[in-house]
Scaffold this motif. Structure first.
Motif, PDB file in Angstrom:
ATOM      1  N   TRP A   1       0.820  -1.217   0.000  1.00 25.62           N
ATOM      2  CA  TRP A   1       0.000   0.000   0.000  1.00 25.62           C
ATOM      3  C   TRP A   1       0.852   1.263   0.000  1.00 25.62           C
ATOM      4  N   HIS A   2       1.925   1.271   0.745  1.00 20.65           N
ATOM      5  CA  HIS A   2       2.707   2.496   0.939  1.00 20.65           C
ATOM      6  C   HIS A   2       3.943   2.597   0.044  1.00 20.65           C
ATOM      7  N   ILE A   3       4.346   1.489  -0.590  1.00 24.92           N
ATOM      8  CA  ILE A   3       5.536   1.534  -1.455  1.00 24.92           C
ATOM      9  C   ILE A   3       5.190   1.179  -2.898  1.00 24.92           C
ATOM     10  N   ASN A   4       4.578   0.011  -3.102  1.00 25.06           N
ATOM     11  CA  ASN A   4       4.316  -0.450  -4.469  1.00 25.06           C
ATOM     12  C   ASN A   4       3.278   0.410  -5.187  1.00 25.06           C
ATOM     13  N   LEU A   5       2.160   0.646  -4.531  1.00 23.32           N
ATOM     14  CA  LEU A   5       1.107   1.437  -5.186  1.00 23.32           C
ATOM     15  C   LEU A   5       1.564   2.864  -5.516  1.00 23.32           C
ATOM     16  N   PRO A   6       2.181   3.597  -4.563  1.00 15.88           N
ATOM     17  CA  PRO A   6       2.699   4.928  -4.939  1.00 15.88           C
ATOM     18  C   PRO A   6       3.764   4.855  -6.032  1.00 15.88           C
ATOM     19  N   GLY A   7       4.531   3.758  -6.060  1.00 15.90           N
ATOM     20  CA  GLY A   7       5.576   3.632  -7.067  1.00 15.90           C
ATOM     21  C   GLY A   7       5.034   3.477  -8.477  1.00 15.90           C
ATOM     22  N   ILE A   8       3.874   2.841  -8.607  1.00 13.04           N
ATOM     23  CA  ILE A   8       3.292   2.642  -9.945  1.00 13.04           C
ATOM     24  C   ILE A   8       2.142   3.612 -10.212  1.00 13.04           C
ATOM     25  N   LEU A   9       1.909   4.548  -9.301  1.00 14.01           N
ATOM     26  CA  LEU A   9       0.793   5.478  -9.478  1.00 14.01           C
ATOM     27  C   LEU A   9       0.899   6.314 -10.754  1.00 14.01           C
ATOM     28  N   PRO A  10       2.091   6.833 -11.114  1.00 11.95           N
ATOM     29  CA  PRO A  10       2.173   7.567 -12.397  1.00 11.95           C
ATOM     30  C   PRO A  10       1.790   6.706 -13.594  1.00 11.95           C
ATOM     31  N   THR A  11       2.196   5.435 -13.577  1.00 15.47           N
ATOM     32  CA  THR A  11       1.828   4.520 -14.661  1.00 15.47           C
ATOM     33  C   THR A  11       0.329   4.290 -14.681  1.00 15.47           C
ATOM     34  N   ILE A  12      -0.269   4.141 -13.512  1.00 15.11           N
ATOM     35  CA  ILE A  12      -1.719   3.954 -13.423  1.00 15.11           C
ATOM     36  C   ILE A  12      -2.448   5.162 -13.993  1.00 15.11           C
ATOM     37  N   CYS A  13      -1.952   6.351 -13.671  1.00 11.82           N
ATOM     38  CA  CYS A  13      -2.594   7.578 -14.172  1.00 11.82           C
ATOM     39  C   CYS A  13      -2.515   7.661 -15.700  1.00 11.82           C
ATOM     40  N   ILE A  14      -1.348   7.349 -16.255  1.00 14.40           N
ATOM     41  CA  ILE A  14      -1.193   7.397 -17.714  1.00 14.40           C
ATOM     42  C   ILE A  14      -2.125   6.389 -18.387  1.00 14.40           C
ATOM     43  N   MET A  15      -2.208   5.175 -17.846  1.00 13.43           N
ATOM     44  CA  MET A  15      -3.081   4.160 -18.420  1.00 13.43           C
ATOM     45  C   MET A  15      -4.549   4.549 -18.272  1.00 13.43           C
ATOM     46  N   LEU A  16      -4.895   5.199 -17.165  1.00 12.77           N
ATOM     47  CA  LEU A  16      -6.275   5.660 -16.976  1.00 12.77           C
ATOM     48  C   LEU A  16      -6.634   6.723 -18.001  1.00 12.77           C
ATOM     49  N   ILE A  17      -5.710   7.634 -18.261  1.00 14.05           N
ATOM     50  CA  ILE A  17      -5.951   8.673 -19.265  1.00 14.05           C
ATOM     51  C   ILE A  17      -6.163   8.042 -20.637  1.00 14.05           C
ATOM     52  N   MET A  18      -5.331   7.084 -20.984  1.00 13.71           N
ATOM     53  CA  MET A  18      -5.438   6.442 -22.290  1.00 13.71           C
ATOM     54  C   MET A  18      -6.733   5.640 -22.412  1.00 13.71           C
ATOM     55  N   ASN A  19      -7.150   4.999 -21.336  1.00 17.86           N
ATOM     56  CA  ASN A  19      -8.409   4.259 -21.361  1.00 17.86           C
ATOM     57  C   ASN A  19      -9.607   5.186 -21.478  1.00 17.86           C
ATOM     58  N   CYS A  20      -9.565   6.308 -20.763  1.00 25.92           N
ATOM     59  CA  CYS A  20     -10.661   7.261 -20.849  1.00 25.92           C
ATOM     60  C   CYS A  20     -10.683   7.954 -22.212  1.00 25.92           C
TER      61      CYS A  20
END
Length: 324
Positions: A231-250
């Motif tokens: 929760w505190h290391i892995n998720l924040p570490g991949i959060l920029p990637t998640i945001c980019i993929m969310l933008i592309m999906n939307c």
């Protein structure tokens, strides 16, 4: 004083010119030094120019009454007549609702699954088991849409399908899922998740591989559990990637896959399955209403573009991660 001011301006212009020349020479030197790399990317560049940008010239037929005899330039202008016709059409609300509901359903269910799968695989320490799970989850992605649709029809068949056989085993009656419109969206979304979740997890696994192991070592020393480290290391570490993929999906929210919908759609579930892409196919290629179908497609693309800009702006303000 005027002479000095003129000299200062002239000197500044010369400096700017030298800077531009220096940057231009540097850029050309970099291109000439790495010409093999630019040559390799040239086919991709030409592909997008020829097949994505040049065809934009034909968008103007959405505002014309296109005639193959008169051509694009010779066809008479119709203004926004085709857009008004689509908005006032009998099936407008139904088609748009089906498109949006399937897209949002797919996003809500399908977007988190690759993230969760990647986080779970990242915690697996047995390499052989990890490779087995990856192979099993990646394999469905390589099944063609036609084969996938055939598998769905076989699995959901009312008499011989696996799901109905299971229902009969537990004493329930069989259901003809493909003739019941209310099941169509769930069938479409869940089969899509099963097919693409493993492949979609690859990019998140790559992002997880870039997280510094020392962060986990420090967290273990501090007594953090595995869930807390996720929760505190892995998720924040991949959060920029998640945001980019969310933008592309939307940005492709309104682009519901034509092939799968077309193959699974029938006369009894059409009211729940007809989307913009299948409607464009019907009026454009079958009915040969080229201008009207182009207008519908342009409407779809504009909505996607607006969604892309909106979500990109929101994520940029909230997380400082965006496409542009």
């Amino acid at each position: 004083m005027g002479w000095r001011k003129g000299q200062v301006l002239k000197t500044a212009e010369l400096r700017q010119q030298r800077t531009r020349n220096r940057h231009g020479n540097f850029a050309w030197h970099r291109i000439s030094r790495n010409w093999e790399l630019y040559l390799m990317i040239l086919p991709v560049f030409l592909f997008f120019i020829v097949f994505h940008y040049v065809p934009m010239y034909g968008i103007q037929i959405a505002f014309k009454n296109f005639s193959g005899v008169l051509g694009i330039w010779g066809s008479p202008w119709a203004g926004v007549e085709h857009f008004i016709r689509f908005f006032n059409g009998t099936y407008f609300k139904e088609i748009v609702w089906n498109t949006i509901s399937i897209s949002v359903y797919s996003l809500l269910v399908g977007f988190p699954v690759p993230i969760i799968l990647a986080l779970m695989l990242n915690e697996v320490r047995n390499k052989h088991f990890k490779k087995l799970v990856q192979t099993v989850t990646y394999a469905p992605y390589f099944i063609s849409v036609v084969v996938m649709a055939g598998m769905i029809l076989l699995f959901l068949a009312p008499e011989t399908g696996v799901f109905n056989q299971m229902r009969k085993f537990f004493g329930a009656e069989s259901i003809n899922f493909m003739y019941e419109g209310r099941y169509f969206k769930t069938i479409y979304v869940l089969s899509g998740v099963w097919q693409s979740a493993g492949w979609g997890s690859i990019i998140y696994l790559s992002a997880l591989a870039g997280i510094d192991p020392e962060l986990h070592e420090a967290a273990v020393i501090d007594g953090a559990s595995r869930l807390r480290r996720i929760w505190h290391i892995n998720l924040p570490g991949i959060l920029p990637t998640i945001c980019i993929m969310l933008i592309m999906n939307c940005g492709s929210l309104m682009n519901v896959g034509f092939e799968k919908v077309f193959l699974l759609m029938n006369d009894l579930n059409r009211s729940h399955a007809e989307v913009i892409s299948t409607y464009v196919y019907k009026v454009g290629l079958i009915n040969r209403e080229y201008s009207f179908s182009t207008a519908v497609g342009l409407f779809n693309s504009v909505i996607n573009f607006i969604m892309l800009l909106t979500v990109n702006t929101i994520t940029k303000k909230l997380n400082q991660s965006s496409l542009f």
